[in-house]
Write an enzyme that holds these catalytic residues in place. Structure first.
Site, short mmCIF file in Angstrom:
data_model
loop_
_atom_site.label_atom_id
_atom_site.label_comp_id
_atom_site.label_asym_id
_atom_site.label_seq_id
_atom_site.Cartn_x
_atom_site.Cartn_y
_atom_site.Cartn_z
CG HIS A 92 37.62 41.54 40.37
ND1 HIS A 92 38.99 42.43 39.23
CD2 HIS A 92 36.33 42.60 40.87
CE1 HIS A 92 38.36 43.21 39.48
NE2 HIS A 92 37.47 43.40 40.69
CG HIS A 124 33.63 46.69 39.28
ND1 HIS A 124 33.60 47.57 40.08
CD2 HIS A 124 34.28 44.77 40.42
CE1 HIS A 124 34.38 47.27 40.92
NE2 HIS A 124 35.24 46.25 41.10
CG HIS A 184 38.82 48.44 41.20
ND1 HIS A 184 38.92 48.07 40.34
CD2 HIS A 184 38.29 47.46 41.78
CE1 HIS A 184 38.57 46.63 40.04
NE2 HIS A 184 37.68 46.39 41.34
CD GLU A 218 37.42 47.51 47.07
OE1 GLU A 218 37.98 48.45 46.07
OE2 GLU A 218 36.34 46.66 46.81
CG ASP A 239 33.91 44.36 43.04
OD1 ASP A 239 34.49 44.03 42.41
OD2 ASP A 239 34.40 44.31 44.86
CG ASP A 240 36.21 40.18 43.52
OD1 ASP A 240 36.86 39.40 42.61
OD2 ASP A 240 35.36 41.09 43.78
N1 HPA Z 1 39.50 45.68 45.23
C1 HPA Z 1 40.38 45.74 44.62
N2 HPA Z 1 40.83 44.71 43.73
C2 HPA Z 1 40.55 43.62 43.81
C3 HPA Z 1 38.63 43.52 43.71
C4 HPA Z 1 38.20 44.35 44.91
O1 HPA Z 1 37.34 44.78 45.14
N3 HPA Z 1 38.02 42.96 43.25
C5 HPA Z 1 39.63 42.42 43.23
N4 HPA Z 1 40.24 42.68 42.74
ZN ZN Z 2 36.69 44.83 41.53
#
Ligand code: HPA
Ligand code: ZN
Length: 347
Positions: free
Chosen positions: A17, A15, A196, A199, A277-278
């Protein structure tokens, strides 16, 4: 502090991006190179903007940041930089998201995006011996017709893409909005599927991703805790959750790491994996995520080992490759940890 055990542990990242892997320095460099005006004078100013109230406030910056990507070489360099960094964290395999709709809307031809990302993934194997897979992600804030158009555009690469995912603002955009897109992904493209869910959305979104979209993996999924029957189903079916602890804290899904539920989910028998994630936006790459849950939640080396092992059993790879990675991680099993992933009770 990253312990030697975490640093040396072989792991897969499932996971992450790509557009969210752009470091502040790279954002500034690409903006200058491509003549894109950002409201930040330098990397330090970008870093200062990494303060979020919720998912939306992060996504606003994420979508602004990705506008610096203009040329094929930008997509190549972004991908190559992530894999070069990940290999230093002993990531052996990474399945990474790209958001084609964000680039198509800016007039970037789809081939520029896909060809360059795939080339960098191929080169990472040649250069670092690291394997990778590309997942195309739907942006759930747009209509399903927009997602369907994107899928048609990437179809020429369908054999080189491993799956369909979905990101963007979760609330009011339930998984079922994209039922047709996921059917096409599964039946026409032969892709794996994930979304996703859970969250910011509730357990009902996780249920929807699992049952309506028939997802094989759930990205985040931490809010499944609101539905004990669903938790049981996830555990019994061994559905992987790609949890991103630092992301969840930065986006206020949990007030702090000590309140995160990853330990409870793991102890309830769910197939949990740890991911970044990022990473620059949320303050850490994968090893920092492993370290944070160990420090703040007291998870043992045995727990971390089990979750790293889960990352290989949850990856969309051939049996041969999986077996190779499983043999590899077996050599890192903490002494005393039995085949069931638990330490025998003393005495
Ligand atoms: N959630 C939803 N969209 C996203 C995320 C995330 O954590 N990171 C990049 N796009
Ligand atoms: Zn994500």
């Amino acid at each position: 502090m990253i312990s030697p055990f975490i640093a040396n542990l072989p792991k897969a990242e499932l996971h992450m991006h790509l557009e969210g892997s752009l470091e502040p320095e790279t954002l500034i460099k690409l903006a200058a190179r491509n003549g894109i005006r950002l409201p930040y004078a330098d990397a330090e100013a970008v870093q200062c903007a990494y303060q979020f109230d919720n998912l939306k406030s992060f996504l606003d910056l994420f979508y602004l940041g990705l506008t610096v990507l203009q040329k094929g070489s930008d997509f190549y360099e972004m991908t190559a930089a992530y894999f070069a960094r990940a290999v230093r964290e002993n990531v052996r395999h990474a399945e990474v998201f790209i958001s084609p709709q964000a680039h198509l809307r800016r007039g970037i031809p789809i081939a520029v995006v896909i060809e360059n990302v795939l080339a960098a993934i191929d080169d990472a194997r040649a250069r670092h011996g690291m394997t990778g897979g590309l997942i195309v992600g739907i942006q759930r804030q747009f209509d399903e017709s927009d997602a369907l158009a994107m899928i048609q555009l990437v179809k020429p690469w369908r054999d080189r893409i491993i799956g369909l995912g979905m990101g963007g603002p979760e609330l009011d955009n339930p998984p079922s909005k994209f039922a047709r897109a996921y059917d096409i992904a599964r039946c026409d493209c032969g892709w794996h599927t994930m979304a996703h869910a859970g969250e910011e959305g509730g357990a009902d979104y996780v249920r929807d991703a699992l049952h309506t979209l028939k997802c094989e993996r759930i990205d985040h999924g931490v809010r499944c805790e609101g539905d004990p029957d669903l938790m049981r189903e996830l555990a019994e079916r061994g559905v992987p959750l790609t949890v991103c602890p630092m992301s969840n804290c930065m986006l206020k899904v949990f007030p702090d790491m000590a309140s995160h539920n990853i330990r409870r989910l793991h102890e309830a028998g769910l197939r949990i994996t740890v991911n970044s994630d990022d990473p620059p936006y949320f303050g850490g790459y994968i090893n920092e995520n492993y370290a944070a849950i160990q420090t703040e939640l007291g998870m043992s080396d045995g727990d971390l080992w089990q979750m790293a092992r889960n990352s290989f059993t949850s990856a969309f790879i051939s049996d041969d490759l999986r077996n190779r990675y499983l043999q590899d991680i077996e050599r890192h099993r903490p002494s005393g940890l039995n085949q069931h992933g638990t330490f025998p009770i003393a005495g």
